[in-house]
Design a protein around this motif. Structure first.
Motif, short mmCIF file in Angstrom:
data_model
loop_
_atom_site.label_atom_id
_atom_site.label_comp_id
_atom_site.label_asym_id
_atom_site.label_seq_id
_atom_site.Cartn_x
_atom_site.Cartn_y
_atom_site.Cartn_z
N PHE A 23 7.15 -2.13 2.90
CA PHE A 23 5.75 -2.39 2.54
C PHE A 23 4.80 -2.14 3.70
N THR A 24 5.22 -2.42 4.92
CA THR A 24 4.33 -2.19 6.05
C THR A 24 4.17 -0.71 6.37
N LEU A 25 5.22 0.07 6.15
CA LEU A 25 5.17 1.50 6.46
C LEU A 25 4.72 2.33 5.26
N GLU A 26 5.38 2.15 4.13
CA GLU A 26 4.97 2.91 2.95
C GLU A 26 3.62 2.42 2.42
N GLY A 27 3.25 1.20 2.78
CA GLY A 27 1.98 0.66 2.33
C GLY A 27 0.80 1.51 2.75
N PHE A 28 0.77 1.96 4.00
CA PHE A 28 -0.37 2.78 4.42
C PHE A 28 -0.28 4.18 3.82
N ASP A 29 0.96 4.66 3.52
CA ASP A 29 1.09 5.92 2.79
C ASP A 29 0.42 5.84 1.44
N PHE A 30 0.70 4.76 0.71
CA PHE A 30 0.06 4.56 -0.59
C PHE A 30 -1.45 4.49 -0.44
N GLY A 31 -1.90 3.75 0.57
CA GLY A 31 -3.33 3.62 0.78
C GLY A 31 -4.01 4.94 1.06
N VAL A 32 -3.41 5.76 1.91
CA VAL A 32 -3.97 7.07 2.21
C VAL A 32 -4.03 7.93 0.96
N GLY A 33 -2.96 7.92 0.17
CA GLY A 33 -2.94 8.71 -1.06
C GLY A 33 -4.03 8.31 -2.02
N MET A 34 -4.26 7.02 -2.19
CA MET A 34 -5.28 6.55 -3.11
C MET A 34 -6.69 6.83 -2.61
N LEU A 35 -6.86 6.92 -1.29
CA LEU A 35 -8.19 7.07 -0.71
C LEU A 35 -8.62 8.52 -0.53
N VAL A 36 -7.76 9.46 -0.85
CA VAL A 36 -8.11 10.89 -0.69
C VAL A 36 -9.42 11.23 -1.40
N PRO A 37 -9.63 10.85 -2.66
CA PRO A 37 -10.89 11.22 -3.31
C PRO A 37 -12.08 10.39 -2.83
N VAL A 38 -11.82 9.31 -2.13
CA VAL A 38 -12.90 8.41 -1.70
C VAL A 38 -13.42 8.81 -0.32
N LEU A 39 -12.52 9.12 0.61
CA LEU A 39 -12.91 9.39 1.99
C LEU A 39 -13.15 10.86 2.28
N ALA A 40 -12.41 11.74 1.62
CA ALA A 40 -12.51 13.17 1.92
C ALA A 40 -13.68 13.80 1.16
N ARG A 41 -14.50 14.54 1.88
CA ARG A 41 -15.68 15.18 1.27
C ARG A 41 -15.42 16.63 0.87
N ASP A 42 -14.40 17.25 1.44
CA ASP A 42 -14.10 18.64 1.11
C ASP A 42 -12.61 18.89 1.30
#
Length: 342
Positions: A23-42
């Motif tokens: 959960f501590t390691l894969e947790g941030f992987d999941f977070g990054v995956g979910m945030l792609v459309p939120v944080l990335a502009r292009d």
């Protein structure tokens, strides 16, 4: 026994450590995956985000495989009841993880926006589903589910979708989103770093509110003194992480969410012990570290194997993170023309 501690207890602790690692390691992987459309502009920023976890996501995922294998070998009755009763949720998690893994591998194989968009959707969905359902599953395990005298799950899918379990799912979802945003802020530079840091504070505050409610509910239902201490420290670590993010200390902020998740999961296992799967039908039907365990000989062999290979695995993974420790930004992503020329 090891140092006067029963092997069943030792393996309960080791399985808890494996889930904490996952959960501590894969947790941030999941977070990054979910945030792609939120944080990335292009497209360039999307590639930056994906590259932050590119070298480590597959190694992080190994933790859940080892946790499942260890449960099967050390506590076969627990494994059998869990995987038969939670079959559909676990199947959904498996399918989501497969789609997510394919997204990492195949996204760059095509050069059209439509191709990349479809794999981005697979990455987002494949990160969202496990982040939510793992929380639902663990909340049900800790709270207890219908188990009869034959150690068989007698509920349905809707039994698992109770308010407490759903709150557990929302808690892991928000914690992983916060963890992922902290990781992006730590691993990137430029505008995306600042956006991630600002978003991590907002997500952290939302996660803090939901997590406190869930952990208090857990403590009231089945908590112990040990779980209360772990939950209190987890809440403190999360507040410290938010404070560090606001101050621009991304390293300490990420460490804070790492510690938060580790302590929260540890608290759940402390609240669960000595049960491994409580029965809501009759406490006498509960699976415990004693009645669900394998033989002493099996546990002894497993302990020697774990003592031999665990340091090697941990050393390799630590070396991987050290090699890929530097920040990346859009200037590290080659232009489309350069990428095609290569």
């Amino acid at each position: 026994m090891i140092f006067g501690i029963e092997l069943t207890t030792v393996w309960f602790v080791l399985i808890a450590v494996l889930w904490i690692g996952y959960f501590t390691l894969e947790g941030f992987d999941f977070g990054v995956g979910m945030l792609v459309p939120v944080l990335a502009r292009d497209e360039t920023e999307r590639r930056v985000m994906i590259n932050t976890v590119g070298p480590v996501w597959d190694g992080n995922e190994v933790w859940v495989l080892v946790a499942g294998g260890a449960t099967f070998a050390a506590f076969p009755e627990w494994y059998a009841t869990l995987f038969s009763g939670f079959y559909l949720p676990l199947l959904l998690i498996l399918v989501a993880l497969i789609l997510r893994n394919l997204a990492f591998e195949y996204r760059h194989k095509g050069d059209t926006a439509q191709w990349r968009g479809r794999w981005d959707a697979a990455l987002i969905g494949g990160s969202f589903v496990p982040a939510l359902l793992w929380g639902v599953a663990f909340a049900n395990i800790v709270a207890g589910v219908p188990i009869d005298a034959d150690k068989e799950f007698t509920g349905t899918l809707f039994t698992l979708l109770n308010p407490y379990a759903l709150l557990g799912g929302v808690t892991t979802l928000l914690l992983f989103l916060t963890h992922g945003a902290m990781f992006v802020a730590l691993k990137t530079d430029g505008d995306i770093r600042h956006r991630a840091r600002a978003l991590s504070v907002k997500l952290g505050l939302a996660a803090a509110v939901v997590a406190v409610v869930f952990l208090l509910w857990t403590q009231g239902r089945t908590g112990s003194i040990g779980s209360a201490v772990a939950f209190l420290l987890a809440a403190t670590a999360l507040l410290a992480a938010i404070s560090a993010a606001r101050a621009g200390r991304e390293g300490w902020a990420f460490t804070g969410t790492f510690v938060t998740i580790a302590l929260a999961v540890a608290g759940l296992f402390l609240a669960l012990f000595p049960d491994v799967m409580p029965s809501s039908t009759n406490p006498a039907y509960s699976l415990t570290t004693t009645n669900a365990a394998a033989t002493d000989y099996t546990l002894t062999v497993m302990t020697w194997v774990a003592a031999l290979f665990t340091p090697i695995v941990l050393g390799y993974q630590a070396w991987t993170y050290w090699v890929f420790r530097k920040r990346i930004s859009t200037r590290h992503i080659p232009t489309e023309e350069l990428a095609q020329a290569r």
